[in-house]
Design a protein around this motif. Structure first.
Motif, PDB file in Angstrom:
ATOM      1  N   ARG A  54       0.840  -1.196   0.000  1.00  0.00           N
ATOM      2  CA  ARG A  54       0.000   0.000   0.000  1.00  0.00           C
ATOM      3  C   ARG A  54       0.870   1.238   0.000  1.00  0.00           C
ATOM      4  NH1 ARG A  54      -4.154   2.221   4.468  1.00  0.00           N
ATOM      5  NH2 ARG A  54      -2.265   2.893   5.467  1.00  0.00           N
TER       6      ARG A  54
ATOM      7  N   ASP B 164       0.304   5.294   0.555  1.00  0.00           N
ATOM      8  CA  ASP B 164      -0.666   6.287   1.015  1.00  0.00           C
ATOM      9  C   ASP B 164       0.000   7.651   1.033  1.00  0.00           C
ATOM     10  OD1 ASP B 164      -3.292   5.815   1.522  1.00  0.00           O
ATOM     11  OD2 ASP B 164      -3.083   5.567   3.677  1.00  0.00           O
TER      12      ASP B 164
ATOM     13  N   ASP C 148     -10.153  -9.997   1.530  1.00  0.00           N
ATOM     14  CA  ASP C 148     -11.079  -9.019   2.091  1.00  0.00           C
ATOM     15  C   ASP C 148     -11.664  -9.583   3.377  1.00  0.00           C
ATOM     16  OD1 ASP C 148     -12.455  -6.653   2.343  1.00  0.00           O
ATOM     17  OD2 ASP C 148     -13.460  -6.803   0.395  1.00  0.00           O
ATOM     18  N   TYR C 149     -12.384  -8.739   4.099  1.00  0.00           N
ATOM     19  CA  TYR C 149     -13.051  -9.196   5.316  1.00  0.00           C
ATOM     20  C   TYR C 149     -14.149 -10.183   4.940  1.00  0.00           C
ATOM     21  CZ  TYR C 149     -10.697  -5.225   7.400  1.00  0.00           C
ATOM     22  OH  TYR C 149      -9.741  -4.340   7.824  1.00  0.00           O
TER      23      TYR C 149
ATOM     24  N   ALA D 196     -17.192  -5.312   6.367  1.00  0.00           N
ATOM     25  CA  ALA D 196     -15.998  -4.806   7.056  1.00  0.00           C
ATOM     26  C   ALA D 196     -16.412  -4.255   8.415  1.00  0.00           C
ATOM     27  CB  ALA D 196     -15.334  -3.716   6.232  1.00  0.00           C
TER      28      ALA D 196
ATOM     29  N   GLY E 194      -9.890  -0.327   8.121  1.00  0.00           N
ATOM     30  CA  GLY E 194      -9.420   0.163   6.842  1.00  0.00           C
ATOM     31  C   GLY E 194      -9.491  -0.941   5.799  1.00  0.00           C
ATOM     32  N   PRO E 195      -9.222  -0.624   4.542  1.00  0.00           N
ATOM     33  CA  PRO E 195      -9.283  -1.626   3.476  1.00  0.00           C
ATOM     34  C   PRO E 195      -8.180  -2.677   3.609  1.00  0.00           C
ATOM     35  CG  PRO E 195      -8.377   0.425   2.641  1.00  0.00           C
ATOM     36  CD  PRO E 195      -8.824   0.691   4.048  1.00  0.00           C
ATOM     37  N   VAL E 196      -8.416  -3.829   3.010  1.00  0.00           N
ATOM     38  CA  VAL E 196      -7.425  -4.906   2.956  1.00  0.00           C
ATOM     39  C   VAL E 196      -6.704  -4.777   1.621  1.00  0.00           C
ATOM     40  CG1 VAL E 196      -7.075  -7.403   2.944  1.00  0.00           C
ATOM     41  CG2 VAL E 196      -8.881  -6.407   4.364  1.00  0.00           C
ATOM     42  N   ARG E 197      -5.377  -4.779   1.661  1.00  0.00           N
ATOM     43  CA  ARG E 197      -4.550  -4.684   0.445  1.00  0.00           C
ATOM     44  C   ARG E 197      -3.654  -5.910   0.382  1.00  0.00           C
ATOM     45  NH1 ARG E 197      -6.143   0.603  -1.465  1.00  0.00           N
ATOM     46  NH2 ARG E 197      -6.377   1.849   0.391  1.00  0.00           N
TER      47      ARG E 197
ATOM     48  N   TYR F 263      -3.608  -4.515   6.400  1.00  0.00           N
ATOM     49  CA  TYR F 263      -4.919  -3.954   6.755  1.00  0.00           C
ATOM     50  C   TYR F 263      -4.778  -3.187   8.058  1.00  0.00           C
ATOM     51  CZ  TYR F 263      -5.044  -8.289   9.509  1.00  0.00           C
ATOM     52  OH  TYR F 263      -4.737  -9.313  10.370  1.00  0.00           O
TER      53      TYR F 263
ATOM     54  N   LYS G 105      -6.952  -0.849  11.471  1.00  0.00           N
ATOM     55  CA  LYS G 105      -8.174  -0.437  12.160  1.00  0.00           C
ATOM     56  C   LYS G 105      -7.897   0.880  12.860  1.00  0.00           C
ATOM     57  CE  LYS G 105      -7.663  -3.252  16.347  1.00  0.00           C
ATOM     58  NZ  LYS G 105      -7.868  -2.335  17.447  1.00  0.00           N
TER      59      LYS G 105
ATOM     60  N   ILE H 152     -10.313 -12.525   7.709  1.00  0.00           N
ATOM     61  CA  ILE H 152      -9.931 -12.082   6.375  1.00  0.00           C
ATOM     62  C   ILE H 152      -9.756 -13.350   5.553  1.00  0.00           C
ATOM     63  CG2 ILE H 152      -8.069 -11.040   5.023  1.00  0.00           C
ATOM     64  CD1 ILE H 152      -7.784  -8.984   7.238  1.00  0.00           C
TER      65      ILE H 152
END
Length: 147
Positions: free
Chosen positions: A11, A13, A89-90, A94, A99-102, A119, A121, A131
């Motif tokens: 990721r 950011d 993914d969750y 979610a 936060g998103p899963v990458r 990922y 939180k 996940i």
């Protein structure tokens, strides 16, 4: 840090934040969690076995503080899994404040592939969720890595 050819950027950011993971070989990993240009680097060996099929490593969550002296408001988790089962993914919806899963995949000359997952939180609450990979072959507890 190794050259860019050996790093999986899970990721990115903005200019000063992201998660990186690289493998020195098929048993030794290093990860870096970068926030505001500062990196926390951890290296280790993947275990020979893990209680869940296909899951080799799940971190307990790195806390990050927005401001010095405040309670951490962000927890970043990394996982290393066998094979190519993503995207991840969750399971179900979610959790709130998650936060998103990458994910990214690293392939070795031997043919072995490892999935690298990131990922987060934004809460001290610990939701019970899993996940899973898109094919359902690999699932793990997101916030209880030792279960």
């Amino acid at each position: 840090m190794p050259s860019d050819d050996f790093v999986a950027v899970i990721r990115r950011d903005g200019p000063g934040a992201g998660e990186l993971l690289w493998m020195k070989d098929d048993r030794t990993y290093c990860s870096a969690i970068v926030r505001e240009g500062l990196a926390r680097v951890e290296c280790g060996s993947l275990p020979e076995s893990w209680p869940r099929k296909g899951v080799l490593k799940v971190t307990t969550g790195e806390p990050f503080q927005e401001k010095a002296g405040e309670q951490p408001s962000l927890f970043v988790f990394l996982a290393v899994v066998e094979g190519e089962h993503g995207p991840y993914d969750y399971k179900g919806a979610a959790p709130e404040a998650a936060g998103p899963v990458r994910d990214a995949v690293v392939a070795f000359a031997s043919g072995r592939k490892l999935g690298l997952i990131s990922y987060e939180k934004h809460s001290r609450q610990v939701p019970e969720t899993e996940i899973c990979g898109a094919d359902g072959a690999v699932c793990f507890p997101a916030y209880y890595p030792n279960r």
